[in-house]
Structures are given as structure tokens and as C-alpha cells.
Design a protein around this motif. Structure first.
Motif, PDB file in Angstrom:
ATOM      1  N   LEU A  74      25.677  12.040   3.307  1.00 28.67           N
ATOM      2  CA  LEU A  74      26.966  12.160   2.618  1.00 28.67           C
ATOM      3  C   LEU A  74      27.203  13.585   2.128  1.00 28.67           C
ATOM      4  O   LEU A  74      28.333  14.106   2.221  1.00 28.67           O
ATOM      5  CB  LEU A  74      27.009  11.175   1.443  1.00 28.67           C
ATOM      6  CG  LEU A  74      28.288  11.172   0.597  1.00 28.67           C
ATOM      7  CD1 LEU A  74      29.489  10.752   1.436  1.00 28.67           C
ATOM      8  CD2 LEU A  74      28.134  10.251  -0.614  1.00 28.67           C
ATOM      9  N   LEU A  75      26.156  14.235   1.627  1.00 30.07           N
ATOM     10  CA  LEU A  75      26.299  15.617   1.162  1.00 30.07           C
ATOM     11  C   LEU A  75      26.619  16.554   2.325  1.00 30.07           C
ATOM     12  O   LEU A  75      27.434  17.476   2.185  1.00 30.07           O
ATOM     13  CB  LEU A  75      25.016  16.062   0.457  1.00 30.07           C
ATOM     14  CG  LEU A  75      24.671  15.313  -0.840  1.00 30.07           C
ATOM     15  CD1 LEU A  75      23.343  15.810  -1.404  1.00 30.07           C
ATOM     16  CD2 LEU A  75      25.788  15.476  -1.878  1.00 30.07           C
ATOM     17  N   ASN A 122      31.175  -3.492  13.399  1.00 32.34           N
ATOM     18  CA  ASN A 122      30.906  -4.290  12.200  1.00 32.34           C
ATOM     19  C   ASN A 122      30.356  -3.474  11.037  1.00 32.34           C
ATOM     20  O   ASN A 122      29.972  -4.051  10.017  1.00 32.34           O
ATOM     21  CB  ASN A 122      29.918  -5.416  12.530  1.00 32.34           C
ATOM     22  CG  ASN A 122      30.495  -6.420  13.499  1.00 32.34           C
ATOM     23  OD1 ASN A 122      31.673  -6.766  13.413  1.00 32.34           O
ATOM     24  ND2 ASN A 122      29.679  -6.897  14.422  1.00 32.34           N
ATOM     25  N   ASP A 123      30.295  -2.165  11.182  1.00 31.77           N
ATOM     26  CA  ASP A 123      29.746  -1.329  10.109  1.00 31.77           C
ATOM     27  C   ASP A 123      30.648  -1.379   8.878  1.00 31.77           C
ATOM     28  O   ASP A 123      31.875  -1.256   8.977  1.00 31.77           O
ATOM     29  CB  ASP A 123      29.610   0.111  10.598  1.00 31.77           C
ATOM     30  CG  ASP A 123      28.825   0.957   9.614  1.00 31.77           C
ATOM     31  OD1 ASP A 123      28.149   0.389   8.740  1.00 31.77           O
ATOM     32  OD2 ASP A 123      28.896   2.201   9.709  1.00 31.77           O
ATOM     33  N   PHE A 124      30.014  -1.540   7.744  1.00 32.64           N
ATOM     34  CA  PHE A 124      30.772  -1.639   6.491  1.00 32.64           C
ATOM     35  C   PHE A 124      30.303  -0.646   5.435  1.00 32.64           C
ATOM     36  O   PHE A 124      31.123  -0.042   4.729  1.00 32.64           O
ATOM     37  CB  PHE A 124      30.658  -3.062   5.925  1.00 32.64           C
ATOM     38  CG  PHE A 124      31.252  -3.221   4.550  1.00 32.64           C
ATOM     39  CD1 PHE A 124      32.627  -3.261   4.378  1.00 32.64           C
ATOM     40  CD2 PHE A 124      30.445  -3.331   3.434  1.00 32.64           C
ATOM     41  CE1 PHE A 124      33.190  -3.392   3.110  1.00 32.64           C
ATOM     42  CE2 PHE A 124      30.986  -3.471   2.172  1.00 32.64           C
ATOM     43  CZ  PHE A 124      32.363  -3.503   2.013  1.00 32.64           C
ATOM     44  N   LEU A 125      28.994  -0.436   5.320  1.00 33.02           N
ATOM     45  CA  LEU A 125      28.468   0.367   4.216  1.00 33.02           C
ATOM     46  C   LEU A 125      28.895   1.825   4.316  1.00 33.02           C
ATOM     47  O   LEU A 125      29.385   2.404   3.336  1.00 33.02           O
ATOM     48  CB  LEU A 125      26.941   0.266   4.195  1.00 33.02           C
ATOM     49  CG  LEU A 125      26.234   1.058   3.096  1.00 33.02           C
ATOM     50  CD1 LEU A 125      26.721   0.618   1.721  1.00 33.02           C
ATOM     51  CD2 LEU A 125      24.726   0.905   3.213  1.00 33.02           C
ATOM     52  N   TRP A 126      28.726   2.456   5.491  1.00 30.00           N
ATOM     53  CA  TRP A 126      29.059   3.868   5.613  1.00 30.00           C
ATOM     54  C   TRP A 126      30.554   4.122   5.450  1.00 30.00           C
ATOM     55  O   TRP A 126      30.941   5.059   4.745  1.00 30.00           O
ATOM     56  CB  TRP A 126      28.538   4.409   6.932  1.00 30.00           C
ATOM     57  CG  TRP A 126      28.757   5.872   7.144  1.00 30.00           C
ATOM     58  CD1 TRP A 126      29.482   6.464   8.125  1.00 30.00           C
ATOM     59  CD2 TRP A 126      28.243   6.944   6.342  1.00 30.00           C
ATOM     60  NE1 TRP A 126      29.454   7.830   7.997  1.00 30.00           N
ATOM     61  CE2 TRP A 126      28.700   8.158   6.903  1.00 30.00           C
ATOM     62  CE3 TRP A 126      27.432   6.997   5.205  1.00 30.00           C
ATOM     63  CZ2 TRP A 126      28.380   9.393   6.377  1.00 30.00           C
ATOM     64  CZ3 TRP A 126      27.113   8.243   4.673  1.00 30.00           C
ATOM     65  CH2 TRP A 126      27.582   9.417   5.251  1.00 30.00           C
ATOM     66  N   PRO A 127      31.455   3.335   6.046  1.00 26.92           N
ATOM     67  CA  PRO A 127      32.887   3.519   5.750  1.00 26.92           C
ATOM     68  C   PRO A 127      33.224   3.307   4.288  1.00 26.92           C
ATOM     69  O   PRO A 127      34.109   3.979   3.743  1.00 26.92           O
ATOM     70  CB  PRO A 127      33.571   2.468   6.635  1.00 26.92           C
ATOM     71  CG  PRO A 127      32.633   2.258   7.752  1.00 26.92           C
ATOM     72  CD  PRO A 127      31.260   2.380   7.150  1.00 26.92           C
TER      73      PRO A 127
END
Length: 296
Positions: free
Chosen positions: A148-149, A228-233
Motif C-alpha cells: 500500500l505504501l 472475487n478479490d475484496f480485501l485489496w480493493p
């Protein structure tokens, strides 16, 4: 016993016995394992069927107990109402763009790395490959903050680039393709090298065309993961117009929590591309899983 009977071959004499056994075999046209797999398959299909039925029911029918398995009237207007109440088409487009970019990037970059580990001989190749595999044991939650950084330093926060760039390659894709490339006959590559083809030419003209099952397997797996990705978005996207489908469905659920039929309709629409892709690539998917990793 007549001479004709004695002169007959043994196979002819045993044929009546085989004919008597054939009807017994025909009584079981399926494997006994089907008796176990069929109830399991039905059990796994029940939630999907229930979701599909609920998506075409009215609100009162969804609250009825016991549940109504056959709706009195099929209400397809639930799907159009979902499209009116939320930017579902926008979320769908964002997810499609991210998923296609991630899949294409993976197939290209992981093919290069996998071929290098499979065929090229360089100092420390095995050590580097082991280190690459070791990254599979690191949970995503551990590297999420550093990633993220980095994305923030690049100015990609709240853009689709934040969802694409960190996912253009993976150790799993490199391992899968490397194992498959090692199963291909090296004589074809040596013949192409003798004819003057470069390493990249051998990869894109010889190896890649023969690696359809492995590439299809990797593409299907990546499509499922990315779609199906949810956490990173959830961490990187704030603007509703830049949300992916799974993140948008969570937002939609928060505002329409009591409208069960709309939630089920939205989930059905989000599952259609995955089901279509799986049925189209099922043959290649099974072949890729069956042949990958046969050679160390």
C-alpha cells in the motif's frame, strides 16, 4: 463329441459364457462412486439454486416460511431494478478491466520467468527459484501495508492501476508454468535453435503454442481470484465509480439489506462470467491440472 466341436478354437467355445456375463455388466452403467458424488453435487448446488430462485421472487415470497422453492410469478424486474439503483454496469466494467489486465500480465510475465527457470542455466537458478516459492508461504496481510505504501508513492491510490500493478505476476504462476514447460520435449526447442531462432522466438513460437492447457488453467484461476478479490480493493479504492464488483456489492448490501431479492439478483449477475468461463475452459483446465508437475 463331434469332430467339428473338437476343431473349434477355445475362444469360440468360451463365447457363450461371455455372452451370459454381458447382461450382468450392463446392469451397472455407472461407477459406484457416482452414488457418493451425486448427493454431494446436489448438496453443493442447493445454495446456487436457492439464490437463483430468490432472485426472481417478490419481497414477500423471500420472507415466507417455509421457503418457497417455486415462485408463483417469475419477476425478472429485480435485475433491472438492481441496474437502476446502483452503478452495477460501472462496477462490472471496472472488474472486467482489472481482471483482463491481471490475467494478460500474468500470462506474459510468468511465461518469461517460468521459461527462464525451466530451460536457462544461470548461476543460482535453483536458489532463486526456491526463494520465489518461499514467498507463497507469506500471507497477503503481511505484505499488504508495504504494498500500500508503494502504491501510494506511485500516486495510484483510488485508481484501477492500484488493483492491476501489484498483481501482474505471482510465484504461483511462475511455478505452474515452469513445471509445465519442463514436461515439453526439449528436442523441439533444440531444433528451432539450430534453425536460428532466438530464445524469445522459441518461447513464443514453440513453447507457448504447446502450453495451452497450462495457460488456460492459470487464466481460469487468476480470473477467479481477481474477480472475487475484496480485501485489496477495500484498502485502495474509495470512489464508488472506481469500485470493483465485490466491493460494490458490499456497498449495495449495506443500503438494500432488507431487499433480499435484489441482493440475490446482483449476486447472480456477478457469477455469470465466472460460470461461462469455467464451462468454456473446463477441458483445458482439467488437462492443465493433470499434466502440470509430472516432471520435477
Amino acid at each position: 463329441m463331434s469332430e467339428q466341436t473338437v476343431d473349434r478354437p477355445v475362444e469360440t467355445l468360451l463365447r457363450p459364457l461371455e455372452d451370459e456375463r454381458e447382461p450382468r455388466r450392463r446392469r451397472f452403467p455407472f461407477s459406484p462412486w457416482h452414488l457418493v458424488l451425486l448427493p454431494v453435487a446436489v448438496l453443493m448446488l442447493v445454495p446456487l439454486v436457492w439464490m437463483l430462485v430468490t432472485s426472481v421472487e417478490t419481497l414477500n415470497e423471500t420472507r415466507h416460511f417455509p421457503p418457497i422453492l417455486v415462485p408463483h410469478h417469475v419477476r425478472l424486474g429485480n435485475y433491472t431494478e438492481v441496474l437502476r439503483n446502483a452503478p452495477f454496469a460501472r462496477w462490472f466494467l471496472n472488474t472486467l478491466i482489472v481482471t483482463v489486465a491481471v490475467v494478460v500480465g500474468h500470462l506474459f510475465l510468468c511465461s518469461l520467468a517460468g521459461y527462464a527457470f525451466a530451460r536457462l542455466k544461470f548461476f543460482g537458478r535453483d536458489v532463486v527459484f526456491i526463494l520465489v516459492l518461499a514467498t507463497l508461504m507469506i500471507p497477503f496481510q503481511v505484505i499488504m501495508i508495504p504494498t500500500l505504501l508503494i502504491v501510494r508513492k506511485l500516486g495510484l491510490i483510488d485508481t484501477l492501476g492500484a488493483l492491476i500493478l501489484p498483481n501482474l505476476g505471482s510465484a504461483f504462476g511462475i511455478f505452474l508454468l515452469r513445471q509445465f514447460f519442463r514436461t515439453l520435449p526439449i528436442e523441439l526447442e533444440e531444433a528451432a535453435r539450430i534453425d536460428g531462432a532466438s530464445r524469445l522466438g522459441v518461447l513464443f513460437k514453440i513453447v507457448i503454442p504447446l502450453s495451452g492447457p497450462a495457460l488456460a488453467t492459470l487464466a481460469v484461476i487468476l480470473f477467479l481470484w481477481t474477480w472475487n478479490d475484496f480485501l485489496w480493493p477495500l484498502v485502495t479504492i474509495y470512489n464508488p465509480n472506481n469500485m470493483t464488483l465485490q466491493l460494490g456489492l458490499t456497498t449495495f448490501q449495506g443500503t438494500h439489506q432488507s431487499s433480499t431479492q435484489l441482493l440475490m439478483a446482483a449476486n447472480v449477475m456477478s457469477m455469470v462470467p465466472i460460470l461461462v468461463l469455467f464451462f468454456v475452459a473446463q477441458r483445458y483446465f482439467i488437462r492443465g491440472i493433470a499434466t502440470t508437475g509430472l516432471k520435477g
